[in-house]
Design a protein around this motif. Structure first.
Motif, short mmCIF file in Angstrom:
data_model
loop_
_atom_site.label_atom_id
_atom_site.label_comp_id
_atom_site.label_asym_id
_atom_site.label_seq_id
_atom_site.Cartn_x
_atom_site.Cartn_y
_atom_site.Cartn_z
N GLU A 89 0.82 -1.17 -0.04
CA GLU A 89 0.06 0.01 -0.02
C GLU A 89 0.98 1.19 0.00
N ILE A 90 1.07 2.08 -1.09
CA ILE A 90 1.64 3.29 -1.17
C ILE A 90 0.95 4.45 -1.13
N ARG A 91 1.22 5.03 0.07
CA ARG A 91 0.51 6.23 0.59
C ARG A 91 1.29 7.56 0.12
N TYR A 92 0.54 8.37 -0.51
CA TYR A 92 1.03 9.82 -0.93
C TYR A 92 0.69 10.85 -0.07
N ASP A 93 1.71 11.17 0.95
CA ASP A 93 1.51 12.00 2.02
C ASP A 93 1.67 13.56 1.70
N ARG A 94 2.57 13.80 0.63
CA ARG A 94 2.88 15.10 0.39
C ARG A 94 3.03 15.25 -1.13
N TRP A 95 2.64 16.41 -1.79
CA TRP A 95 3.14 16.61 -3.25
C TRP A 95 3.49 18.10 -3.42
N HIS A 96 4.53 18.06 -4.37
CA HIS A 96 4.87 19.46 -4.60
C HIS A 96 5.17 19.87 -6.03
N GLY A 97 5.32 21.06 -6.64
CA GLY A 97 5.48 21.35 -7.99
C GLY A 97 6.99 21.71 -8.10
N PHE A 98 7.67 20.42 -8.15
CA PHE A 98 8.94 20.52 -8.61
C PHE A 98 9.44 20.95 -10.00
N ILE A 99 8.69 20.57 -10.81
CA ILE A 99 8.97 20.92 -12.18
C ILE A 99 7.89 21.62 -12.89
N GLU A 100 8.13 23.10 -13.45
CA GLU A 100 7.16 23.93 -13.70
C GLU A 100 6.22 23.26 -14.79
N ASP A 101 6.33 22.46 -15.76
CA ASP A 101 5.52 22.25 -16.89
C ASP A 101 5.16 20.42 -16.55
N LEU A 102 5.22 20.29 -15.40
CA LEU A 102 4.61 18.69 -14.92
C LEU A 102 3.58 18.96 -13.84
N PRO A 103 2.64 18.08 -13.75
CA PRO A 103 1.84 17.99 -12.51
C PRO A 103 2.57 17.80 -11.33
#
Length: 208
Positions: free
Chosen positions: A168-182
């Motif tokens: 079970e892979i849990r995504y705890d935090r997201w960030h806009g590291f690269i401008e032209d990507l989600p």
């Protein structure tokens, strides 16, 4: 190549078959219905296969636990080149290079080992159980193309959980590291039975 391998490194097993994902009740606030932009998002992230990241890795399991610095992780299509530093079990700097179904592992003392079973070799050399062949997909917020999976999304239509191969892979935090990507994962926790692997990404950039 070292002439004589430790016996534990000779115990490389071959596993086959797929895991069927049981349709358990959904966690509160979750849905298994992808948002409208999921197809486009997953396509963009799937094309993002030349990259470099750095960060930290922590492993917790019944036999032992430890942390490591991810000095670098270069991904070039299916090829990976991963350098870890840790004092855990005298690991020192360990380098993992390979493609799905093959790995070359170089220990701090210069010993080099190769195997067609990456997960078993890493476990034998370090004591850590890491799903090596799936990590390059999960780290981007995508299921591995091999094996069944189930995706769960939160109330903000963001991917929250991937269930695949017993993990079970849990995504705890997201960030806009690269401008032209989600947005890309900034912290991931992978759980399987009594094992836990956590990855925290400090920096992520595109490689040409």
């Amino acid at each position: 190549m070292t002439a004589r391998l430790p016996l534990i490194l000779l115990a490389v097993l071959t596993f086959s078959g797929c895991t069927t994902i049981a349709l358990e009740p959904l966690p509160e606030g979750m849905t298994d219905q992808p948002p409208a932009d999921w197809t486009e998002r997953s396509r963009n992230l799937g094309r993002f296969d030349h990259w470099h990241l750095s960060g930290k890795l922590a492993v917790k399991q019944p036999s032992d636990s430890g942390t490591a610095v991810i000095n670098r992780w270069f991904q070039n299509g299916e090829q990976y080149d991963l350098s870890l530093s840790s004092s855990f079990l005298g690991m020192g700097t360990t380098r993992l290079q390979g493609v799905p179904g093959f790995i070359e592992l170089t220990l701090a003392n210069g010993d080099v080992y190769q195997s067609s079973d990456p997960e078993t070799l890493v476990n034998a050399a370090t004591g850590w159980q890491l799903p090596i062949d799936s990590l390059s997909w999960w780290i981007r917020g995508l299921p591995s193309p091999d094996g069944d999976f189930r995706l769960l999304f939160d109330e903000h239509s963001q991917l929250a959980i991937i269930r695949q191969d017993g993990w079970e892979i849990r995504y705890d935090r997201w960030h806009g590291f690269i401008e032209d990507l989600p947005s890309l994962p900034a912290r991931i926790t992978a759980l399987k039975e009594d094992k836990r692997v956590r990855v925290v990404i400090a920096n992520w950039r595109r490689e040409d």
